[in-house]
Design a protein around this motif. Structure first.
Motif, PDB file in Angstrom:
ATOM      1  N   VAL A 121      11.616   8.013   0.884  1.00 10.81           N
ATOM      2  CA  VAL A 121      11.821   6.580   0.647  1.00 10.81           C
ATOM      3  C   VAL A 121      10.485   5.863   0.797  1.00 10.81           C
ATOM      4  N   PRO A 122      10.038   5.135  -0.221  1.00  9.22           N
ATOM      5  CA  PRO A 122       8.772   4.403  -0.110  1.00  9.22           C
ATOM      6  C   PRO A 122       8.942   3.112   0.668  1.00  9.22           C
ATOM      7  N   HIS A 123       7.817   2.508   1.017  1.00  8.08           N
ATOM      8  CA  HIS A 123       7.855   1.210   1.673  1.00  8.08           C
ATOM      9  C   HIS A 123       8.101   0.088   0.664  1.00  8.08           C
ATOM     10  N   LEU A 124       7.760   0.331  -0.596  1.00  6.92           N
ATOM     11  CA  LEU A 124       7.944  -0.674  -1.657  1.00  6.92           C
ATOM     12  C   LEU A 124       7.903   0.023  -3.007  1.00  6.92           C
ATOM     13  N   VAL A 125       8.664  -0.528  -3.961  1.00  8.36           N
ATOM     14  CA  VAL A 125       8.655  -0.016  -5.340  1.00  8.36           C
ATOM     15  C   VAL A 125       8.133  -1.102  -6.267  1.00  8.36           C
ATOM     16  N   VAL A 126       7.112  -0.771  -7.049  1.00 11.59           N
ATOM     17  CA  VAL A 126       6.653  -1.631  -8.141  1.00 11.59           C
ATOM     18  C   VAL A 126       7.320  -1.094  -9.402  1.00 11.59           C
ATOM     19  N   LEU A 127       8.194  -1.872  -9.999  1.00  5.12           N
ATOM     20  CA  LEU A 127       9.115  -1.361 -11.016  1.00  5.12           C
ATOM     21  C   LEU A 127       9.020  -2.145 -12.313  1.00  5.12           C
ATOM     22  N   GLU A 159       2.553   6.688   8.824  1.00  3.27           N
ATOM     23  CA  GLU A 159       1.777   6.921   7.615  1.00  3.27           C
ATOM     24  C   GLU A 159       1.313   5.599   7.017  1.00  3.27           C
ATOM     25  N   ALA A 160       0.322   5.696   6.122  1.00  2.86           N
ATOM     26  CA  ALA A 160      -0.078   4.514   5.368  1.00  2.86           C
ATOM     27  C   ALA A 160       1.109   4.056   4.543  1.00  2.86           C
ATOM     28  N   ARG A 161       1.209   2.756   4.334  1.00  6.77           N
ATOM     29  CA  ARG A 161       2.339   2.232   3.579  1.00  6.77           C
ATOM     30  C   ARG A 161       2.356   2.833   2.175  1.00  6.77           C
ATOM     31  N   ARG A 162       3.484   3.374   1.828  1.00  6.28           N
ATOM     32  CA  ARG A 162       3.602   4.153   0.591  1.00  6.28           C
ATOM     33  C   ARG A 162       4.283   3.326  -0.484  1.00  6.28           C
ATOM     34  N   ILE A 163       3.666   3.275  -1.649  1.00  9.55           N
ATOM     35  CA  ILE A 163       4.188   2.486  -2.760  1.00  9.55           C
ATOM     36  C   ILE A 163       4.449   3.394  -3.956  1.00  9.55           C
ATOM     37  N   THR A 166      -4.502   1.332  -4.309  1.00 10.52           N
ATOM     38  CA  THR A 166      -5.219   2.331  -3.508  1.00 10.52           C
ATOM     39  C   THR A 166      -6.446   1.704  -2.862  1.00 10.52           C
ATOM     40  N   ARG A 167      -7.160   0.884  -3.611  1.00  7.68           N
ATOM     41  CA  ARG A 167      -8.324   0.176  -3.057  1.00  7.68           C
ATOM     42  C   ARG A 167      -7.920  -0.711  -1.885  1.00  7.68           C
ATOM     43  N   ALA A 168      -6.706  -1.255  -1.946  1.00 11.86           N
ATOM     44  CA  ALA A 168      -6.229  -2.137  -0.886  1.00 11.86           C
ATOM     45  C   ALA A 168      -5.694  -1.370   0.323  1.00 11.86           C
ATOM     46  N   GLY A 169      -5.745  -0.034   0.268  1.00 16.78           N
ATOM     47  CA  GLY A 169      -5.369   0.762   1.434  1.00 16.78           C
ATOM     48  C   GLY A 169      -3.981   1.354   1.412  1.00 16.78           C
ATOM     49  N   PHE A 170      -3.293   1.258   0.288  1.00 16.52           N
ATOM     50  CA  PHE A 170      -1.953   1.810   0.191  1.00 16.52           C
ATOM     51  C   PHE A 170      -1.990   3.248  -0.308  1.00 16.52           C
ATOM     52  N   GLN A 171      -0.950   3.989   0.043  1.00 16.73           N
ATOM     53  CA  GLN A 171      -0.744   5.324  -0.517  1.00 16.73           C
ATOM     54  C   GLN A 171       0.143   5.161  -1.742  1.00 16.73           C
ATOM     55  N   VAL A 172      -0.331   5.575  -2.909  1.00 10.08           N
ATOM     56  CA  VAL A 172       0.346   5.241  -4.163  1.00 10.08           C
ATOM     57  C   VAL A 172       0.758   6.504  -4.908  1.00 10.08           C
ATOM     58  N   GLN A 173       1.982   6.478  -5.412  1.00  3.06           N
ATOM     59  CA  GLN A 173       2.463   7.500  -6.323  1.00  3.06           C
ATOM     60  C   GLN A 173       2.939   6.810  -7.585  1.00  3.06           C
ATOM     61  N   THR A 174       2.659   7.389  -8.748  1.00  3.25           N
ATOM     62  CA  THR A 174       3.123   6.812 -10.010  1.00  3.25           C
ATOM     63  C   THR A 174       4.068   7.782 -10.706  1.00  3.25           C
ATOM     64  N   LEU A 199      -1.707  -9.102  -7.954  1.00  8.54           N
ATOM     65  CA  LEU A 199      -0.866  -7.929  -7.714  1.00  8.54           C
ATOM     66  C   LEU A 199      -0.902  -7.537  -6.236  1.00  8.54           C
ATOM     67  N   VAL A 200      -2.098  -7.399  -5.691  1.00  8.09           N
ATOM     68  CA  VAL A 200      -2.231  -6.986  -4.291  1.00  8.09           C
ATOM     69  C   VAL A 200      -1.629  -8.032  -3.363  1.00  8.09           C
ATOM     70  N   LEU A 201      -1.880  -9.319  -3.644  1.00  7.45           N
ATOM     71  CA  LEU A 201      -1.347 -10.382  -2.797  1.00  7.45           C
ATOM     72  C   LEU A 201       0.181 -10.401  -2.817  1.00  7.45           C
ATOM     73  N   ARG A 202       0.782 -10.196  -3.979  1.00 12.00           N
ATOM     74  CA  ARG A 202       2.240 -10.196  -4.078  1.00 12.00           C
ATOM     75  C   ARG A 202       2.838  -9.007  -3.312  1.00 12.00           C
ATOM     76  N   VAL A 203       2.222  -7.844  -3.459  1.00  5.96           N
ATOM     77  CA  VAL A 203       2.702  -6.660  -2.745  1.00  5.96           C
ATOM     78  C   VAL A 203       2.614  -6.886  -1.239  1.00  5.96           C
ATOM     79  N   GLU A 204       1.491  -7.402  -0.783  1.00  6.10           N
ATOM     80  CA  GLU A 204       1.325  -7.643   0.654  1.00  6.10           C
ATOM     81  C   GLU A 204       2.324  -8.678   1.165  1.00  6.10           C
ATOM     82  N   ALA A 205       2.591  -9.714   0.358  1.00  5.75           N
ATOM     83  CA  ALA A 205       3.547 -10.749   0.766  1.00  5.75           C
ATOM     84  C   ALA A 205       4.961 -10.178   0.888  1.00  5.75           C
ATOM     85  N   VAL A 206       5.359  -9.350  -0.080  1.00  2.00           N
ATOM     86  CA  VAL A 206       6.699  -8.750  -0.024  1.00  2.00           C
ATOM     87  C   VAL A 206       6.817  -7.840   1.192  1.00  2.00           C
TER      88      VAL A 206
END
Length: 241
Positions: A53-59, A8-12, A30-38, A119-126
């Motif tokens: 389980v997501p691929h990453l959590v923005v908290l 699946e697309a990386r889920r955040i 979402t513009r950067a290609g991630f699957q996002v849930q809030t 924001l996008v760069l930090r998420v991609e780096a992590v």
């Protein structure tokens, strides 16, 4: 707890109780290609992660009810979510909370207000740090009773597997690969966190110290092999060297 679906697309998962900020974060990712849930609360976040389980959590740290730090602590205490990367959203005045978040095992933080590009760069780096060993060589790195498998992103002390976060694993790998060399905090920021040391602030250099403290504690006896070079950084010196 449900595992991540393969392919699946990386889920955040974005955990933010301010609707406008949550919408901005979701739009940019979402513009950067991630699957996002809030979700807007810590309890909703834990329920969502229990389902998938997501691929990453923005908290966000400052949540009503269950705080972001409490959510982070629960994630790191659960073997099923211990390795899920977490990017904290913080306010400028929350320096002590950011430090506490790093102590609890957050992988990075972003201070409000932030630029959408950062924001996008930090998420991609992590995410790169958490999955960057997939194409690594199959050779094990060894030092005394310490073993590390770059391809599998796993490490062992004696016969016991170490429960490391992605950032802790990358930090240990860097130390092992450069054993005997003194590495400055800025060098570690660039190699492990992929942060430009020229713009790294004091808090980011403290990020290194916080993660190093956690790593030493998890290494047990081998933690003594990580030497602090006062005023500069760290050096890994296993007894066999």
């Amino acid at each position: 707890m449900a595992a991540r679906p393969e392919g699946e697309a990386r889920r955040i998962l974005v955990v933010e109780d301010e609707a406008d900020i949550a919408a901005l974060v979701a739009y940019q990712l979402t513009r950067a290609g991630f699957q996002v849930q809030t979700v807007s609360s810590g309890s909703e976040a834990l329920e969502s992660i229990e389902r998938q389980v997501p691929h990453l959590v923005v908290l966000d740290i400052m949540l009503s009810g269950l705080s972001g730090l409490e959510v982070l602590e629960k994630l790191r205490a659960d073997p099923a979510t211990r390795e899920v990367p977490v990017l904290l959203l913080t306010a400028l005045r929350e320096a002590s909370d950011r430090i506490r978040g790093l102590e609890l095992g957050a992988d990075d933080y972003l201070t409000k207000p932030f630029s959408p590009k950062e924001l996008v760069l930090r998420v991609e780096a992590v995410l790169r740090r958490s999955t960057g060993t997939a194409g690594a060589r199959g050779l094990l790195l060894r030092a005394g009773g310490l073993r590390l498998d770059p391809a599998a992103a796993r490490a062992w002390w004696q016969d016991e597997e170490l429960q490391l976060t992605p950032t802790e694993f990358r930090l240990l790998r860097t130390l092992l690969e450069r054993r005997g060399r003194t590495l400055s905090r800025n060098q570690l920021l660039e190699n492990v966190w992929e942060v430009d040391a020229r713009v790294a602030g004091r808090l980011q250099t403290r990020t290194v110290d916080m993660h190093m403290r956690r790593l030493r504690a998890k290494l047990g006896e081998a933690g003594d092999w990580v030497r602090t070079v006062r005023g500069f950084g760290y050096r890994f010196e296993p007894p066999e060297d």
